[in-house]
Design a protein around this motif. Structure first.
Motif, mmCIF file in Angstrom:
data_model
loop_
_atom_site.group_PDB
_atom_site.id
_atom_site.type_symbol
_atom_site.label_atom_id
_atom_site.label_comp_id
_atom_site.label_asym_id
_atom_site.label_seq_id
_atom_site.Cartn_x
_atom_site.Cartn_y
_atom_site.Cartn_z
ATOM 1 N N ALA A 93 73.367 28.484 -89.595
ATOM 2 C CA ALA A 93 72.608 29.534 -90.366
ATOM 3 C C ALA A 93 71.446 29.997 -89.437
ATOM 4 O O ALA A 93 71.239 31.119 -89.486
ATOM 5 N N LEU A 94 70.822 28.851 -88.696
ATOM 6 C CA LEU A 94 69.585 29.243 -88.200
ATOM 7 C C LEU A 94 69.651 29.351 -86.524
ATOM 8 O O LEU A 94 68.497 29.023 -85.986
ATOM 9 N N SER A 149 64.268 37.099 -94.051
ATOM 10 C CA SER A 149 65.699 36.644 -93.827
ATOM 11 C C SER A 149 65.776 35.140 -93.405
ATOM 12 O O SER A 149 66.662 34.761 -93.903
ATOM 13 N N THR A 150 64.889 34.736 -92.739
ATOM 14 C CA THR A 150 64.796 33.278 -92.096
ATOM 15 C C THR A 150 64.904 32.311 -93.438
ATOM 16 O O THR A 150 65.329 31.316 -93.959
ATOM 17 N N LYS A 190 67.771 32.502 -95.623
ATOM 18 C CA LYS A 190 68.697 31.499 -95.333
ATOM 19 C C LYS A 190 68.347 29.996 -95.569
ATOM 20 O O LYS A 190 69.344 29.325 -95.937
ATOM 21 N N ASN A 242 69.115 29.471 -99.391
ATOM 22 C CA ASN A 242 70.610 29.461 -99.530
ATOM 23 C C ASN A 242 70.967 28.149 -99.290
ATOM 24 O O ASN A 242 71.878 27.558 -100.165
#
Length: 273
Positions: free
Chosen positions: A137-138, A180-181, A184, A187
């Motif tokens: 994701a990152l 947004s980071t 993530k 989540n």
């Protein structure tokens, strides 16, 4: 303390909600800092965790203010969501009761709320899958050097973010470009709910010890507040500031000082025993 969002704009929760959220946020060493309105709320004792978890579960189970549309407007809960909320309430209550018998009600309530602790070989696999999900994701953030993912001993994980990407100079407000980071991270943290997160703020050695300690505390609390706003269970989170006391590089040059200005999230599995 949490942050309600309208679209991508952070704002404080309405007063009626804010009172309930304050009651659930006993997760900072001496206070919870809300970066949107610069308010510091004293922390309750660890002994209050069962009540906090029950309050969180009751709020989730009995109100419709737990899901938002893309504009931040409350949406009615489905029957499935209501059932999940009532399940969390029952689990927290049962866990708190069991924990009280062992003089560890806070841990018992947390284990109940998350549906039980990890056991045996499942711990390592659970944390390894979480690490891989973080790396997927990152991937862009890791490639740019904004985020560092590291395996730690005892099946723990480290998610480290550089302060210059998450915060403006001398600021405790998370940059909008970093939302947004953070989303993530939240989540994945919510997908892997059988963990506790310790958020640590760190600085370089420029400035006074007390100033750096305060700055690191407020930055750690800002990350904590964001995760709370993304529905991470309050009792899973704790936030501390370490100032300049834990450098990972030399403070004698700018490259080293940049590495030392960071916020670390240490992710610890919740295990039996």
């Amino acid at each position: 303390m949490t942050v309600c969002r309208v679209g991508r704009v952070a704002r404080s929760c309405p007063a009626a909600q804010r009172w309930r959220v304050r009651g659930n946020a006993a997760v900072y060493d001496d206070a919870v800092f809300n970066p949107t309105d610069q308010r510091i709320v004293p922390m309750l004792s660890t002994a209050s965790f069962p009540r906090l978890l029950l309050a969180a579960a009751v709020t989730t189970a009995l109100t419709g203010c737990v899901t938002m549309d893309e504009y931040g407007n409350p949406q009615p809960m489905s029957q499935t969501a209501q059932g999940a909320g009532l399940g969390a309430l029952a689990g927290a209550a049962t866990g708190a009761a069991l924990g009280s018998l062992s003089a560890n009600a806070g841990r018992g309530a947390l284990i109940g709320a998350i549906g039980g602790a990890l056991v045996g070989a499942a711990v390592g696999n659970y944390m390894e899958q979480q690490r891989l999900d973080f790396e997927r994701a990152l991937a862009n953030e890791i490639q740019r050097g904004d985020i560092r993912i590291e395996k730690l001993p005892n099946d723990q994980l480290l998610v480290s973010m550089t302060s210059n990407t998450a915060f403006d100079f001398d600021s405790t407000r998370i940059k909008p470009g970093f939302y947004s980071t953070m989303d993530k991270i939240a989540n994945i943290v919510n997908q892997y709910g059988k963990t506790q997160l310790t958020i640590g703020g760190h600085t370089d050695s420029v400035g006074s010890d007390q100033y750096n300690l305060d700055l690191s505390r407020r930055r750690a609390a800002a990350v904590q507040s964001y995760l709370l706003g993304d529905q991470v269970l309050p009792a899973r989170l704790s936030a501390y500031g370490y100032g300049e006391t834990q450098p990972i590089a030399s403070n004698n040059n700018e490259d080293g000082r940049q590495l030392n200005r960071r916020v670390d999230i240490t992710i610890v599995p919740i295990v039996e025993g």
